[in-house]
Design a protein around this motif. Structure first.
Motif, PDB file in Angstrom:
ATOM      1  N   TYR A   6       0.838  -1.194   0.000  1.00 34.90           N
ATOM      2  CA  TYR A   6       0.000   0.000   0.000  1.00 34.90           C
ATOM      3  C   TYR A   6       0.871   1.241   0.000  1.00 34.90           C
ATOM      4  O   TYR A   6       1.916   1.286   0.666  1.00 34.90           O
ATOM      5  CB  TYR A   6      -0.925   0.004   1.220  1.00 34.90           C
ATOM      6  N   GLY A   9      -2.530   4.934   0.512  1.00 38.58           N
ATOM      7  CA  GLY A   9      -3.867   4.377   0.708  1.00 38.58           C
ATOM      8  C   GLY A   9      -4.343   3.391  -0.333  1.00 38.58           C
ATOM      9  O   GLY A   9      -5.467   2.909  -0.265  1.00 38.58           O
ATOM     10  N   PHE A  10      -3.507   3.085  -1.325  1.00 37.50           N
ATOM     11  CA  PHE A  10      -3.914   2.175  -2.394  1.00 37.50           C
ATOM     12  C   PHE A  10      -2.815   1.158  -2.671  1.00 37.50           C
ATOM     13  O   PHE A  10      -1.633   1.470  -2.577  1.00 37.50           O
ATOM     14  CB  PHE A  10      -4.205   2.937  -3.691  1.00 37.50           C
ATOM     15  N   ASN A  23      -8.314  -0.514  -2.167  1.00 37.83           N
ATOM     16  CA  ASN A  23      -8.244   0.438  -1.061  1.00 37.83           C
ATOM     17  C   ASN A  23      -7.737  -0.292   0.179  1.00 37.83           C
ATOM     18  O   ASN A  23      -7.419  -1.475   0.134  1.00 37.83           O
ATOM     19  CB  ASN A  23      -9.601   1.118  -0.828  1.00 37.83           C
ATOM     20  N   CYS A  25      -9.232  -1.410   2.666  1.00 34.83           N
ATOM     21  CA  CYS A  25     -10.102  -2.511   3.093  1.00 34.83           C
ATOM     22  C   CYS A  25      -9.950  -3.739   2.193  1.00 34.83           C
ATOM     23  O   CYS A  25     -10.551  -4.781   2.444  1.00 34.83           O
ATOM     24  CB  CYS A  25     -11.564  -2.064   3.104  1.00 34.83           C
ATOM     25  N   VAL A  29     -11.290  -0.851  -5.843  1.00 37.66           N
ATOM     26  CA  VAL A  29     -12.010   0.403  -6.056  1.00 37.66           C
ATOM     27  C   VAL A  29     -11.771   0.988  -7.441  1.00 37.66           C
ATOM     28  O   VAL A  29     -12.590   1.754  -7.937  1.00 37.66           O
ATOM     29  CB  VAL A  29     -11.664   1.451  -4.976  1.00 37.66           C
ATOM     30  N   ILE A  57      -8.047   9.439  -7.208  1.00 39.76           N
ATOM     31  CA  ILE A  57      -8.427   8.387  -6.263  1.00 39.76           C
ATOM     32  C   ILE A  57      -9.841   7.857  -6.490  1.00 39.76           C
ATOM     33  O   ILE A  57     -10.193   6.797  -5.981  1.00 39.76           O
ATOM     34  CB  ILE A  57      -8.253   8.847  -4.806  1.00 39.76           C
ATOM     35  N   ASP A  58     -10.643   8.571  -7.265  1.00 40.64           N
ATOM     36  CA  ASP A  58     -11.985   8.105  -7.600  1.00 40.64           C
ATOM     37  C   ASP A  58     -12.019   7.370  -8.940  1.00 40.64           C
ATOM     38  O   ASP A  58     -13.082   6.953  -9.396  1.00 40.64           O
ATOM     39  CB  ASP A  58     -12.956   9.290  -7.643  1.00 40.64           C
TER      40      ASP A  58
END
Length: 72
Positions: A6, A9-10, A23, A25, A29, A57-58
């Motif tokens: 990671y 965050g990714f 992500n 979790c 994503v 990030i989206d």
């Protein structure tokens, strides 16, 4: 497949010869769809599908980048 460490965050993943992102979790994503992908840095990642571009990030894609031949 491949799951990178990671970073910001990714985690970059590679499955079926294409790249995507998980992500924190472990949810995919940004679906694996890119021929190549660099890790996220400052909220963007350099990717190549048909041409080089940035994604946020989206998963929103930037305009194609001109004169990019390769990335490291």
């Amino acid at each position: 497949g491949l799951i990178d460490n990671y970073y910001h965050g990714f985690a970059r993943i590679k499955k079926d010869m294409v790249y995507g992102f998980l992500n924190l979790c472990g949810d995919e994503v940004i679906p694996a769809q890119f021929d190549y992908a660099e890790r996220f840095n400052d909220g963007k990642a350099l990717v190549k599908k048909f041409f080089w571009q940035f994604i946020d990030i989206d998963g929103n894609e930037s305009e194609p980048l001109e004169n990019v031949v390769d990335a490291k």
